[in-house]
Design a protein around this motif. Structure first.
Motif, PDB file in Angstrom:
ATOM      1  N   LYS A 172      52.326  38.185  36.121  1.00  0.00           N
ATOM      2  CA  LYS A 172      50.921  37.772  36.146  1.00  0.00           C
ATOM      3  C   LYS A 172      50.064  38.756  36.936  1.00  0.00           C
ATOM      4  CE  LYS A 172      51.452  32.840  35.428  1.00  0.00           C
ATOM      5  NZ  LYS A 172      51.276  31.505  35.969  1.00  0.00           N
ATOM      6  N   GLU A 173      50.584  39.249  38.050  1.00  0.00           N
ATOM      7  CA  GLU A 173      49.818  40.204  38.860  1.00  0.00           C
ATOM      8  C   GLU A 173      49.572  41.495  38.082  1.00  0.00           C
ATOM      9  OE1 GLU A 173      51.820  40.846  42.525  1.00  0.00           O
ATOM     10  OE2 GLU A 173      51.703  38.744  43.110  1.00  0.00           O
ATOM     11  N   VAL A 174      50.579  41.932  37.332  1.00  0.00           N
ATOM     12  CA  VAL A 174      50.423  43.154  36.560  1.00  0.00           C
ATOM     13  C   VAL A 174      49.395  42.946  35.459  1.00  0.00           C
ATOM     14  CG1 VAL A 174      51.616  44.764  35.015  1.00  0.00           C
ATOM     15  CG2 VAL A 174      52.770  43.900  37.061  1.00  0.00           C
ATOM     16  N   ILE A 175      49.472  41.817  34.784  1.00  0.00           N
ATOM     17  CA  ILE A 175      48.518  41.522  33.701  1.00  0.00           C
ATOM     18  C   ILE A 175      47.102  41.416  34.271  1.00  0.00           C
ATOM     19  CG2 ILE A 175      47.843  39.769  32.020  1.00  0.00           C
ATOM     20  CD1 ILE A 175      50.883  39.202  31.681  1.00  0.00           C
ATOM     21  N   ALA A 176      46.974  40.740  35.404  1.00  0.00           N
ATOM     22  CA  ALA A 176      45.653  40.608  36.034  1.00  0.00           C
ATOM     23  C   ALA A 176      45.115  41.973  36.439  1.00  0.00           C
ATOM     24  CB  ALA A 176      45.754  39.689  37.244  1.00  0.00           C
ATOM     25  N   GLN A 194      45.838  44.871  35.027  1.00  0.00           N
ATOM     26  CA  GLN A 194      45.466  45.590  33.807  1.00  0.00           C
ATOM     27  C   GLN A 194      44.118  45.097  33.281  1.00  0.00           C
ATOM     28  OE1 GLN A 194      48.874  44.886  31.350  1.00  0.00           O
ATOM     29  NE2 GLN A 194      49.930  46.752  32.034  1.00  0.00           N
ATOM     30  N   GLU A 195      43.923  43.779  33.312  1.00  0.00           N
ATOM     31  CA  GLU A 195      42.648  43.230  32.848  1.00  0.00           C
ATOM     32  C   GLU A 195      41.502  43.701  33.745  1.00  0.00           C
ATOM     33  OE1 GLU A 195      44.464  39.119  30.919  1.00  0.00           O
ATOM     34  OE2 GLU A 195      43.354  39.029  32.800  1.00  0.00           O
ATOM     35  N   GLU A 196      41.777  43.744  35.051  1.00  0.00           N
ATOM     36  CA  GLU A 196      40.760  44.211  35.993  1.00  0.00           C
ATOM     37  C   GLU A 196      40.406  45.670  35.741  1.00  0.00           C
ATOM     38  OE1 GLU A 196      40.808  44.946  40.705  1.00  0.00           O
ATOM     39  OE2 GLU A 196      41.358  42.905  40.065  1.00  0.00           O
ATOM     40  N   GLN A 197      41.421  46.494  35.462  1.00  0.00           N
ATOM     41  CA  GLN A 197      41.171  47.900  35.169  1.00  0.00           C
ATOM     42  C   GLN A 197      40.383  48.067  33.874  1.00  0.00           C
ATOM     43  OE1 GLN A 197      44.965  49.827  35.190  1.00  0.00           O
ATOM     44  NE2 GLN A 197      45.211  49.670  37.410  1.00  0.00           N
ATOM     45  N   GLU A 198      40.732  47.266  32.860  1.00  0.00           N
ATOM     46  CA  GLU A 198      40.002  47.331  31.589  1.00  0.00           C
ATOM     47  C   GLU A 198      38.543  46.924  31.785  1.00  0.00           C
ATOM     48  OE1 GLU A 198      43.920  46.268  28.850  1.00  0.00           O
ATOM     49  OE2 GLU A 198      42.228  44.862  28.946  1.00  0.00           O
ATOM     50  N   GLN A 199      38.308  45.875  32.592  1.00  0.00           N
ATOM     51  CA  GLN A 199      36.950  45.425  32.862  1.00  0.00           C
ATOM     52  C   GLN A 199      36.163  46.496  33.613  1.00  0.00           C
ATOM     53  OE1 GLN A 199      35.573  42.638  31.691  1.00  0.00           O
ATOM     54  NE2 GLN A 199      33.638  43.330  32.549  1.00  0.00           N
ATOM     55  N   ALA A 200      36.805  47.131  34.596  1.00  0.00           N
ATOM     56  CA  ALA A 200      36.138  48.193  35.356  1.00  0.00           C
ATOM     57  C   ALA A 200      35.804  49.373  34.453  1.00  0.00           C
ATOM     58  CB  ALA A 200      37.035  48.643  36.510  1.00  0.00           C
TER      59      ALA A 200
END
Length: 107
Positions: free
Chosen positions: A86-90, A92-98
């Motif tokens: 979950k931390e890795v997925i979160a 990755q999502e944070e990086q995509e959003q940034a």
């Protein structure tokens, strides 16, 4: 005379013992080995060896090693659950959003 038979299933595999045949000479042993051990399973090659020529060393004579516990080398507790990711997925999502925010800011 008894001949031990070793069979290789695929090229590059080890020969493994698959049984024995009774034959008066090597040529007959090879023919019997083909008939008895080479026809029913995939076979790349057969070795026939006089039983008297096979040497044996067993654990009563020699310590073979392998007594050290190296179970830590085996991935016995590996899980394929994504619960731990979950931390890795979160992240990755944070990086995509940034990245998306940065691209919108450049436009």
């Amino acid at each position: 005379m008894i001949w031990e038979v070793f069979r290789q299933e695929k090229p590059g595999d080890y020969h493994t013992h698959c049984g024995n045949v009774h034959a008066p000479d090597r040529e007959m042993a090879k023919q019997f080995a083909v008939i008895q051990h080479g026809r029913r399973k995939p076979t790349e090659s057969l070795w026939v060896v006089p039983q008297d020529e096979v040497g044996e060393v067993d654990a009563e004579e020699v310590a073979f090693g392998g007594t050290t516990d190296k179970s830590y080398r085996w991935a016995m507790a590996y899980t394929s659950s994504t619960e731990h990711a979950k931390e890795v997925i979160a992240s990755q999502e944070e990086q995509e959003q940034a990245e998306a925010d940065r691209q919108r800011g450049d436009d």
